[in-house]
Design a protein around this motif. Structure first.
Motif, PDB file in Angstrom:
ATOM      1  N   GLY A 107      -7.231 -17.150  17.942  1.00 57.10           N
ATOM      2  CA  GLY A 107      -7.108 -16.429  19.292  1.00 57.10           C
ATOM      3  C   GLY A 107      -6.440 -15.061  19.226  1.00 57.10           C
ATOM      4  N   PHE A 108      -5.203 -15.060  18.426  1.00 58.59           N
ATOM      5  CA  PHE A 108      -4.602 -14.159  18.470  1.00 58.59           C
ATOM      6  C   PHE A 108      -5.241 -12.833  17.845  1.00 58.59           C
ATOM      7  CE2 PHE A 108      -1.588 -10.952  16.636  1.00 58.59           C
ATOM      8  CZ  PHE A 108      -0.370 -10.738  17.293  1.00 58.59           C
ATOM      9  N   ARG A 109      -6.226 -12.928  16.715  1.00 57.00           N
ATOM     10  CA  ARG A 109      -6.826 -11.824  16.123  1.00 57.00           C
ATOM     11  C   ARG A 109      -7.808 -11.420  17.067  1.00 57.00           C
ATOM     12  NH1 ARG A 109      -7.062 -14.554  10.147  1.00 57.00           N
ATOM     13  NH2 ARG A 109      -4.924 -14.440   9.723  1.00 57.00           N
ATOM     14  N   LEU A 110      -8.519 -12.370  17.847  1.00 62.16           N
ATOM     15  CA  LEU A 110      -9.405 -11.887  19.000  1.00 62.16           C
ATOM     16  C   LEU A 110      -8.754 -11.196  19.960  1.00 62.16           C
ATOM     17  CD1 LEU A 110     -11.807 -15.048  19.255  1.00 62.16           C
ATOM     18  CD2 LEU A 110     -12.490 -12.918  18.323  1.00 62.16           C
ATOM     19  N   GLY A 111      -7.603 -11.584  20.350  1.00 60.86           N
ATOM     20  CA  GLY A 111      -6.867 -10.629  21.303  1.00 60.86           C
ATOM     21  C   GLY A 111      -6.533  -9.383  20.771  1.00 60.86           C
ATOM     22  N   TRP A 112      -6.251  -9.175  19.360  1.00 59.36           N
ATOM     23  CA  TRP A 112      -5.856  -8.105  18.667  1.00 59.36           C
ATOM     24  C   TRP A 112      -7.240  -6.986  18.916  1.00 59.36           C
ATOM     25  CZ3 TRP A 112      -1.201  -6.730  16.086  1.00 59.36           C
ATOM     26  CH2 TRP A 112      -1.234  -5.566  15.519  1.00 59.36           C
ATOM     27  N   LEU A 113      -8.230  -7.565  18.649  1.00 66.50           N
ATOM     28  CA  LEU A 113      -9.494  -6.879  18.667  1.00 66.50           C
ATOM     29  C   LEU A 113      -9.778  -6.065  19.981  1.00 66.50           C
ATOM     30  CD1 LEU A 113     -11.936  -8.944  16.306  1.00 66.50           C
ATOM     31  CD2 LEU A 113     -11.163  -6.614  15.941  1.00 66.50           C
ATOM     32  N   PHE A 114      -9.485  -6.989  20.947  1.00 67.64           N
ATOM     33  CA  PHE A 114      -9.976  -6.641  22.353  1.00 67.64           C
ATOM     34  C   PHE A 114      -8.881  -5.690  23.030  1.00 67.64           C
ATOM     35  CE2 PHE A 114     -12.961 -10.304  21.832  1.00 67.64           C
ATOM     36  CZ  PHE A 114     -14.228  -9.714  22.036  1.00 67.64           C
ATOM     37  N   ALA A 140      -6.811  -0.156   8.742  1.00 72.73           N
ATOM     38  CA  ALA A 140      -5.626  -0.632   8.379  1.00 72.73           C
ATOM     39  C   ALA A 140      -4.994  -1.421   9.564  1.00 72.73           C
ATOM     40  CB  ALA A 140      -4.628   0.735   8.245  1.00 72.73           C
ATOM     41  N   CYS A 141      -5.205  -0.917  10.758  1.00 69.23           N
ATOM     42  CA  CYS A 141      -4.711  -1.780  12.190  1.00 69.23           C
ATOM     43  C   CYS A 141      -5.535  -3.083  12.187  1.00 69.23           C
ATOM     44  CB  CYS A 141      -5.038  -0.826  13.336  1.00 69.23           C
ATOM     45  SG  CYS A 141      -4.531  -1.653  14.844  1.00 69.23           S
ATOM     46  N   LEU A 142      -6.918  -3.159  11.700  1.00 69.67           N
ATOM     47  CA  LEU A 142      -7.413  -4.315  11.652  1.00 69.67           C
ATOM     48  C   LEU A 142      -6.818  -5.250  10.739  1.00 69.67           C
ATOM     49  CD1 LEU A 142      -9.894  -5.778  12.964  1.00 69.67           C
ATOM     50  CD2 LEU A 142     -11.341  -4.941  10.932  1.00 69.67           C
ATOM     51  N   VAL A 145      -5.422  -4.375  20.892  1.00 67.30           N
ATOM     52  CA  VAL A 145      -4.605  -3.216  20.085  1.00 67.30           C
ATOM     53  C   VAL A 145      -5.843  -2.386  19.520  1.00 67.30           C
ATOM     54  CG1 VAL A 145      -3.317  -2.871  18.191  1.00 67.30           C
ATOM     55  CG2 VAL A 145      -2.836  -4.567  19.774  1.00 67.30           C
ATOM     56  N   PHE A 146      -6.662  -3.008  18.891  1.00 66.41           N
ATOM     57  CA  PHE A 146      -7.848  -2.233  17.924  1.00 66.41           C
ATOM     58  C   PHE A 146      -8.637  -1.461  19.088  1.00 66.41           C
ATOM     59  CE2 PHE A 146     -11.961  -2.220  15.412  1.00 66.41           C
ATOM     60  CZ  PHE A 146     -11.180  -1.765  14.465  1.00 66.41           C
TER      61      PHE A 146
END
Length: 173
Positions: A106-113, A125-127, A115-116
């Motif tokens: 969930g955190f990584r999906l949230g990051w994608l939508f 690098a951010c990914l 921060v990314f």
């Protein structure tokens, strides 16, 4: 009286098992230095390792970037997994499962939508950086859950012992 002894001995086994899990978690946490050393070795020999798999410079550059982010921080994943195992060892399996799914996936999906999607952070690098950040966030949540479950189990065990002692006292009178 024999039944009470058997129940108390069985309950003591459960207490010992939980204390054992806590000790195992502490020992596993002590392996952080070894993981950092292995990450350092990976960083040192990464050029030779990438040559085994590819000859393309762009692939080697992407792999080098990933290694630069993941290798020094991989011990965080171990800490996260250790706290999950400690919770499971105390008999709580659903809580760490949910925290791990939400905290990592969930955190990584949230990051994608979030921060990314910011143009200056729309980089490889951010990914890759989402991995250690998700490990830290999940570890913190697992640690909080561990403290709560540990306190709750210890309190329940204390209440059980007190009830057993009261019942034992009433039987002998």
């Amino acid at each position: 009286m024999r039944v009470q002894c058997a129940v108390t001995a069985g309950r003591q086994h459960v207490l010992d098992r939980r204390e054992h899990e806590v000790e195992r978690a502490r020992l596993a946490g002590g392996l952080v230095g070894e993981l950092l050393a292995l990450g350092g070795l990976l960083m040192l020999f990464r050029g030779m390792l990438y040559g085994i798999y590819t000859t393309e410079d762009t692939v080697k550059a992407a792999a080098s970037m990933r290694t630069s982010v993941i290798a020094p921080t991989y011990f965080l994943c171990g800490m996260m997994d250790t706290s999950t195992g400690a919770l499971r060892g105390m008999g709580a399996s659903t809580v760490p499962m949910l925290i791990s799914i939400i905290g990592v996936c969930g955190f990584r999906l949230g990051w994608l939508f979030t921060v990314f999607q910011i143009p200056q952070f729309h980089t490889l690098a951010c990914l890759y950086f989402s991995y250690p950040v998700s490990w830290v966030a999940t570890f913190i949540a697992q640690f909080i859950a561990f403290k709560k479950v540990y306190r709750k189990r210890k309190e329940a065990d204390s209440q059980y012992v007190l009830r057993a002692l009261d019942a034992n006292g009433q039987q002998t009178q």
